[in-house]
Design an enzyme around this catalytic site. Structure first.
Site, PDB file in Angstrom:
ATOM      1  N   SER A  51      -5.804  -5.184   0.564  1.00  0.00           N
ATOM      2  CA  SER A  51      -5.853  -3.731   0.392  1.00  0.00           C
ATOM      3  C   SER A  51      -5.040  -3.334  -0.842  1.00  0.00           C
ATOM      4  O   SER A  51      -4.265  -4.116  -1.387  1.00  0.00           O
ATOM      5  CB  SER A  51      -5.297  -3.029   1.635  1.00  0.00           C
ATOM      6  OG  SER A  51      -3.904  -3.240   1.726  1.00  0.00           O
ATOM      7  N   LYS A 104       3.897   0.425  11.216  1.00  0.00           N
ATOM      8  CA  LYS A 104       5.171   0.990  10.734  1.00  0.00           C
ATOM      9  C   LYS A 104       5.582   2.238  11.506  1.00  0.00           C
ATOM     10  O   LYS A 104       6.682   2.764  11.316  1.00  0.00           O
ATOM     11  CB  LYS A 104       5.069   1.287   9.236  1.00  0.00           C
ATOM     12  CG  LYS A 104       4.949   0.010   8.394  1.00  0.00           C
ATOM     13  CD  LYS A 104       4.730   0.317   6.934  1.00  0.00           C
ATOM     14  CE  LYS A 104       4.689  -0.972   6.123  1.00  0.00           C
ATOM     15  NZ  LYS A 104       3.600  -1.890   6.515  1.00  0.00           N
ATOM     16  N   ASN A 107     -11.176   7.274  -6.940  1.00  0.00           N
ATOM     17  CA  ASN A 107     -11.547   6.588  -5.696  1.00  0.00           C
ATOM     18  C   ASN A 107     -12.871   7.097  -5.144  1.00  0.00           C
ATOM     19  O   ASN A 107     -13.712   6.321  -4.682  1.00  0.00           O
ATOM     20  CB  ASN A 107     -10.450   6.759  -4.648  1.00  0.00           C
ATOM     21  CG  ASN A 107      -9.228   5.912  -4.947  1.00  0.00           C
ATOM     22  OD1 ASN A 107      -9.244   5.090  -5.860  1.00  0.00           O
ATOM     23  ND2 ASN A 107      -8.163   6.107  -4.184  1.00  0.00           N
ATOM     24  N   ILE A 162      -9.114   1.053   3.273  1.00  0.00           N
ATOM     25  CA  ILE A 162      -9.632   1.154   4.636  1.00  0.00           C
ATOM     26  C   ILE A 162     -10.813   2.112   4.688  1.00  0.00           C
ATOM     27  O   ILE A 162     -11.857   1.808   5.273  1.00  0.00           O
ATOM     28  CB  ILE A 162      -8.527   1.628   5.608  1.00  0.00           C
ATOM     29  CG1 ILE A 162      -7.364   0.641   5.611  1.00  0.00           C
ATOM     30  CG2 ILE A 162      -9.088   1.805   7.012  1.00  0.00           C
ATOM     31  CD1 ILE A 162      -7.711  -0.737   6.077  1.00  0.00           C
TER      32      ILE A 162
END
Length: 592
Positions: A441, A401, A316, A291
């Site tokens: 993702s 969630k 990352n 994201i």
């Protein structure tokens, strides 16, 4: 021997040249025969050699001028045919002029022979090239995959031409009009490939033994899914999607699960997003994640003045830094308040987008302490520092969630929502945006299914009844920015993720995409700790609508901020984390 037989440009030129000489001789002599009813008087043959050599000189020169000797057989088409016609017109015109100027030297010569020979030569020389092209296509038909083209447009024509030229591993055997506006093209031809209506799709696939399909038309998702099912039921093993790279080049991609399942919001407002981001100094936490990296790309696209990219993963951050080298790259955890505060002090941040979080449910269940520290304390740090440094707007990425959570991850995200809603934001507008799974993702089930299918199976599904919401990453991120642009502070936005998708249906669709229905089986593993069968996006039905149909606002949940801060402190100090999570989020029903 192989070297001797290998085609080269010189061999091709010599072949065409000697073939044209031979065919020119045949055509001229045949023209004489036709002119004299197959009984040529001997006096007309006295200067036959002179006429032939003169005409051959003009013809070969003209064919060379129009570069017909440089044509590759498999690329021979209408344009090359026109070049041969132009060359003949030029050659025979020049010969006519010479015949007129030097009439006495070339007499006797029947003038009608030149007209007859023009058409005979054109037919023979043209047919030589066409015959080779037809032979190549016949060989392709026998060796390449018989393929149907779905769609009537410029992409279809380019794909068919490229396939007939031998540039693709597919041989087009039929084209189908899949859109209502193209029904008038039925029973016509594109590059000699017939166009059919969808009503005979299954019949023609069986008759033509087609095994592959290339989609060139853009279809609504429901129609695309129905068409895909028809193709699979009819025996099509491989479905490709065509994308043009420029006007003359095409790229074939596998039809993806994203194409079949993704929700495409109809109310994306890029002008509003651009006005929100353009010229602003933006900080993105978790910038290297699925994201975060897409949010970074969108902010860059919409003209952010500067980007400060924060991530605690060196790999990352390196990856996103490769894409956006002009941004500031901060290797920092959101739990490191001191280091994070220095970043706020060093950079004049106007917008903060907080995407940093641990999101993998089973891993958070195994590592409760660090999940709480990262997701709760990390969010606290970002919120507090944004307020302290008078950030204009803070956007917190939340999750479905967090609704009636059954796991630690969802509960920590719910606490982050509560903190954002109840803190005294002062000059900072704080907003949380909640949405479901995004296709592709790092934590998505799709890469896992792909890997299992490629490894030969089985594909593991937790439960036959499990459902999830899905949206494409770029569109989800754009909706996040769009929601943030209309926020006034304190809102909890919910994105409309469309209809929930059964995970078993997702697995079956992916297996079909790979054409391995008979090879891959699906096995059920049971729910993992913290998982639930159905995800929800709304806590209750009292959400408010916005001007956008894909964005809703949930009613705020009051929680005295002093008490919440105290409860979080207790949570961090206690050993019984689950019990204290339930005190803060009473609807938390832990599933183990």
């Amino acid at each position: 021997m192989n070297q001797l037989l290998r085609p080269t440009a010189l061999k091709r030129i010599l072949f065409f040249l000697f073939s044209d000489i031979f065919l020119s001789l045949i055509s001229l002599y045949l023209a004489y025969l036709l002119r004299f009813n197959f009984e040529i008087p001997s006096r007309f043959l006295e200067n036959f050699a002179t006429i032939f050599l003169l005409l051959l000189l003009f013809k070969v020169s003209a064919l060379s001028l129009f570069k017909t000797y440089n044509i590759i057989w498999r690329f021979f088409g209408f344009t090359e045919t026109k070049s041969i016609v132009k060359a003949h017109i030029l050659a025979y015109t020049l010969f006519g002029i010479v015949l007129y100027l030097f009439n006495d030297l070339l007499t006797p010569f029947p003038r009608s022979v030149i007209i007859i020979d023009f058409f005979l030569s054109l037919a023979l020389i043209g047919m030589l090239r066409i015959a080779k092209r037809l032979l190549l296509e016949h060989n392709q038909h026998n060796t390449l995959r018989p393929t149907i083209i779905l769609g009537i447009n410029s992409k279809s024509a380019t794909i068919i031409k490229s396939a007939l030229n031998g540039e693709l591993d597919y041989f087009p055997v039929a084209t189908f009009a899949v859109l209502p506006e193209n029904e008038g093209a039925v029973n016509t031809y594109i590059h000699n490939v017939r166009v059919y209506g969808l009503d005979v799709l299954e019949t023609e696939i069986e008759r033509l033994n087609a095994t592959a399909a290339i989609l060139t038309a853009e279809l609504p998702q429901a129609e695309l899914k129905a068409l895909f099912q028809r193709l699979k039921d009819a025996g099509i093993k491989e479905v490709k999607r065509a994308k043009l790279l420029g006007s003359q080049h095409e790229k074939l991609e596998d039809l993806s699960i994203e194409d079949l399942l993704a929700r495409h919001p109809q109310d994306l407002d890029t002008e509003v997003i651009a006005s929100f981001i353009k010229g602003k100094h933006v900080m993105i936490t978790g910038a290297g994640g699925s994201i975060g990296s897409e949010i970074t790309a969108q902010c860059h696209r919409f003209g952010a003045a500067s980007l400060t990219l924060v991530d605690n993963s060196e790999f990352n951050l390196y990856q996103v830094a490769e894409q956006f080298p002009d941004a500031r790259h901060a290797l920092c955890s959101v739990t490191d308040r001191e280091r994070l505060e220095r970043l706020f002090q060093e950079h004049h941040v106007e917008i903060v987008i907080h995407a940093a979080a641990y999101k993998h449910v089973p891993l958070c269940e195994e590592n409760v302490d660090i999940a709480i520290t990262n997701n709760v304390v990390g969010t606290q740090n970002v919120v507090d520092l944004s307020i302290a440094h008078k950030v204009q707007k803070l956007v917190i990425i939340s999750t479905d969630k967090a609704v009636r959570p059954t796991n630690v991850m969802g509960t920590t995200k719910r606490i982050g929502e509560l903190y954002a809603q109840n803190i005294d934001a002062q000059e900072t507008e704080i907003v949380a945006v909640r949405f479901g799974n995004v296709l592709g993702s790092s934590g998505s089930v799709i890469p896992k299914f792909k890997r299992q299918i490629e490894d030969g199976g089985p594909v593991t599904v937790t439960d036959a009844a499990m459902t999830r919401y899905f949206m494409l990453i770029p569109e989800a991120c754009q909706l996040v920015l769009q929601a943030a642009s209309i926020a006034r502070g304190g809102e909890l936005f919910i994105l409309d993720m469309g209809e929930p998708v059964k995970i078993i249906d997702l697995a079956q669709q992916m297996i079909k995409l790979y054409g391995k229905e008979d090879e891959i089986e699906i096995t059920f593993t049971g729910l993992r700790p913290g998982e639930k069968l159905y995800e929800e996006l709304l806590i209750d039905e009292s959400e408010k609508k916005t001007q956008y149909s894909s964005i809703f606002i949930a009613n705020p949940t009051a929680y005295p901020i002093a008490k919440l801060k105290k409860d979080i402190e207790t949570l961090m100090m206690t050993e019984n984390k689950i019990e204290n999570l339930q005190k803060i989020v009473p609807e938390f029903s832990h599933k183990v």
